[in-house]
Scaffold this motif. Structure first.
Motif, PDB file in Angstrom:
ATOM      1  N   GLN A 104      42.820  25.829  46.438  1.00  0.00           N
ATOM      2  CA  GLN A 104      42.225  25.729  45.285  1.00  0.00           C
ATOM      3  C   GLN A 104      41.307  26.643  45.352  1.00  0.00           C
ATOM      4  O   GLN A 104      40.635  27.162  44.473  1.00  0.00           O
ATOM      5  N   ARG A 105      40.289  27.441  46.467  1.00  0.00           N
ATOM      6  CA  ARG A 105      39.403  27.978  46.584  1.00  0.00           C
ATOM      7  C   ARG A 105      39.861  29.483  46.468  1.00  0.00           C
ATOM      8  O   ARG A 105      39.246  29.942  45.400  1.00  0.00           O
ATOM      9  N   LYS A 106      40.976  29.790  46.490  1.00  0.00           N
ATOM     10  CA  LYS A 106      41.752  30.756  45.903  1.00  0.00           C
ATOM     11  C   LYS A 106      41.886  30.963  44.536  1.00  0.00           C
ATOM     12  O   LYS A 106      41.441  31.704  43.796  1.00  0.00           O
ATOM     13  N   LYS A 107      42.351  30.011  44.068  1.00  0.00           N
ATOM     14  CA  LYS A 107      42.234  29.480  42.316  1.00  0.00           C
ATOM     15  C   LYS A 107      40.976  29.866  41.682  1.00  0.00           C
ATOM     16  O   LYS A 107      41.178  30.904  41.230  1.00  0.00           O
ATOM     17  N   VAL A 108      39.911  29.136  42.373  1.00  0.00           N
ATOM     18  CA  VAL A 108      38.732  29.107  41.720  1.00  0.00           C
ATOM     19  C   VAL A 108      38.015  30.882  41.742  1.00  0.00           C
ATOM     20  O   VAL A 108      37.681  31.227  40.681  1.00  0.00           O
ATOM     21  N   ILE A 109      38.029  31.212  43.146  1.00  0.00           N
ATOM     22  CA  ILE A 109      37.545  32.828  42.977  1.00  0.00           C
ATOM     23  C   ILE A 109      39.002  33.357  41.567  1.00  0.00           C
ATOM     24  O   ILE A 109      38.499  34.506  40.905  1.00  0.00           O
ATOM     25  N   LYS A 110      40.007  33.528  41.320  1.00  0.00           N
ATOM     26  CA  LYS A 110      40.771  34.093  41.201  1.00  0.00           C
ATOM     27  C   LYS A 110      40.553  33.765  38.973  1.00  0.00           C
ATOM     28  O   LYS A 110      39.814  34.889  38.137  1.00  0.00           O
ATOM     29  N   LEU A 111      39.493  32.422  38.888  1.00  0.00           N
ATOM     30  CA  LEU A 111      39.603  32.254  37.638  1.00  0.00           C
ATOM     31  C   LEU A 111      38.272  32.236  37.074  1.00  0.00           C
ATOM     32  O   LEU A 111      38.042  33.148  36.656  1.00  0.00           O
ATOM     33  N   LEU A 112      37.074  32.775  38.414  1.00  0.00           N
ATOM     34  CA  LEU A 112      35.477  32.975  37.942  1.00  0.00           C
ATOM     35  C   LEU A 112      35.830  34.181  37.555  1.00  0.00           C
ATOM     36  O   LEU A 112      34.964  34.827  37.131  1.00  0.00           O
ATOM     37  N   LYS A 113      36.655  35.166  37.910  1.00  0.00           N
ATOM     38  CA  LYS A 113      36.612  36.306  37.699  1.00  0.00           C
ATOM     39  C   LYS A 113      36.809  36.901  36.470  1.00  0.00           C
ATOM     40  O   LYS A 113      36.351  37.554  35.904  1.00  0.00           O
ATOM     41  N   LYS A 114      37.782  36.078  35.794  1.00  0.00           N
ATOM     42  CA  LYS A 114      38.520  35.894  34.694  1.00  0.00           C
ATOM     43  C   LYS A 114      36.804  35.882  33.753  1.00  0.00           C
ATOM     44  O   LYS A 114      36.349  36.368  31.936  1.00  0.00           O
ATOM     45  N   TRP A 115      35.921  35.692  33.558  1.00  0.00           N
ATOM     46  CA  TRP A 115      34.580  35.469  32.539  1.00  0.00           C
ATOM     47  C   TRP A 115      33.002  36.145  33.924  1.00  0.00           C
ATOM     48  O   TRP A 115      32.129  36.182  33.450  1.00  0.00           O
ATOM     49  N   ASP A 116      33.581  36.813  35.386  1.00  0.00           N
ATOM     50  CA  ASP A 116      32.591  37.562  35.898  1.00  0.00           C
ATOM     51  C   ASP A 116      31.709  36.280  36.450  1.00  0.00           C
ATOM     52  O   ASP A 116      29.918  36.438  36.521  1.00  0.00           O
ATOM     53  N   GLY A 117      32.358  34.958  36.956  1.00  0.00           N
ATOM     54  CA  GLY A 117      31.234  34.112  37.138  1.00  0.00           C
ATOM     55  C   GLY A 117      31.609  34.344  38.803  1.00  0.00           C
ATOM     56  O   GLY A 117      32.164  35.378  39.526  1.00  0.00           O
ATOM     57  N   LYS A 118      30.506  33.776  39.691  1.00  0.00           N
ATOM     58  CA  LYS A 118      30.947  33.620  40.858  1.00  0.00           C
ATOM     59  C   LYS A 118      30.631  32.277  41.905  1.00  0.00           C
ATOM     60  O   LYS A 118      30.439  31.563  41.418  1.00  0.00           O
ATOM     61  N   LEU A 119      31.386  32.463  43.235  1.00  0.00           N
ATOM     62  CA  LEU A 119      31.164  31.755  44.261  1.00  0.00           C
ATOM     63  C   LEU A 119      29.958  32.045  45.036  1.00  0.00           C
ATOM     64  O   LEU A 119      30.003  33.157  45.844  1.00  0.00           O
TER      65      LEU A 119
END
Length: 181
Positions: A104-119
């Motif tokens: 899930q962590r890997k998926k969150v990182i990938k999703l956040l990149k779509k709108w320049d979000g930050k983990l």
């Protein structure tokens, strides 16, 4: 005027403890905190059935200082909520780098990149978790006088009728034992 950043924190929050408060306070530093509360089914999918029901956990979190809004998180997968709210920041303790939530962590990182979000992954609060609290409670019950009392009753009543009292208890304590005497 600058728009306040949106911070998303997904959590089970079965037994609210210092670690939950720490992560919410961390989130406040980055913007308005939206907590995705894992449903009972989502929690049961990776550890155990929660002790505190979903609607009560939603109520508790909604009333914690620093939480702007709570929304259901129906599965361990953050995707549905992240795509809906597109947070600027997702905060999760660094404990999900291994174990059941690693993918899930890997998926969150990938999703956040779509709108320049930050983990942001603050250090996990050591020694504090709902699971550990439950283990401590279980150990104290097993090692308590009440447990010894129940065991002695079983030994004394070999040839006697035993009356069972059905109680729905989350946590048993001396008052329950006295009522059963």
């Amino acid at each position: 005027m600058d728009k306040k950043k949106i911070v998303y924190i997904g959590m089970a929050a079965d037994l609210i403890h210092q670690g939950h408060i720490n992560i919410i306070h961390k989130g406040e530093k980055y913007g308005e905190v939206i907590v995705g509360v894992l449903t009972d089914e989502a929690i049961a999918s990776y550890k155990r059935k929660p002790i505190i029901p979903f609607n009560q956990r939603m109520f508790l979190l909604k009333n914690l200082k620093g939480v702007k809004k709570v929304i259901p998180q129906k599965t361990l997968d953050y995707e549905e909520n992240l795509l809906r709210i597109k947070p600027d920041v997702v905060i999760h303790g660094n404990d999900w780098k291994v174990g059941a939530q690693k993918e899930q962590r890997k998926k969150v990182i990938k999703l956040l990149k779509k709108w320049d979000g930050k983990l942001i992954e603050p250090k996990y609060t050591k020694g504090i978790s709902s699971t550990e609290i439950i283990k401590i409670i279980q150990k104290r019950i097993i090692n308590s006088d009440e447990y010894e009392f129940v065991q002695s009753i079983k030994k004394q009543s070999k040839n006697k009728k035993i009356v069972y009292a059905y109680y729905c208890l989350d946590i048993i304590h001396k008052g329950h034992i006295k009522a059963m005497k």
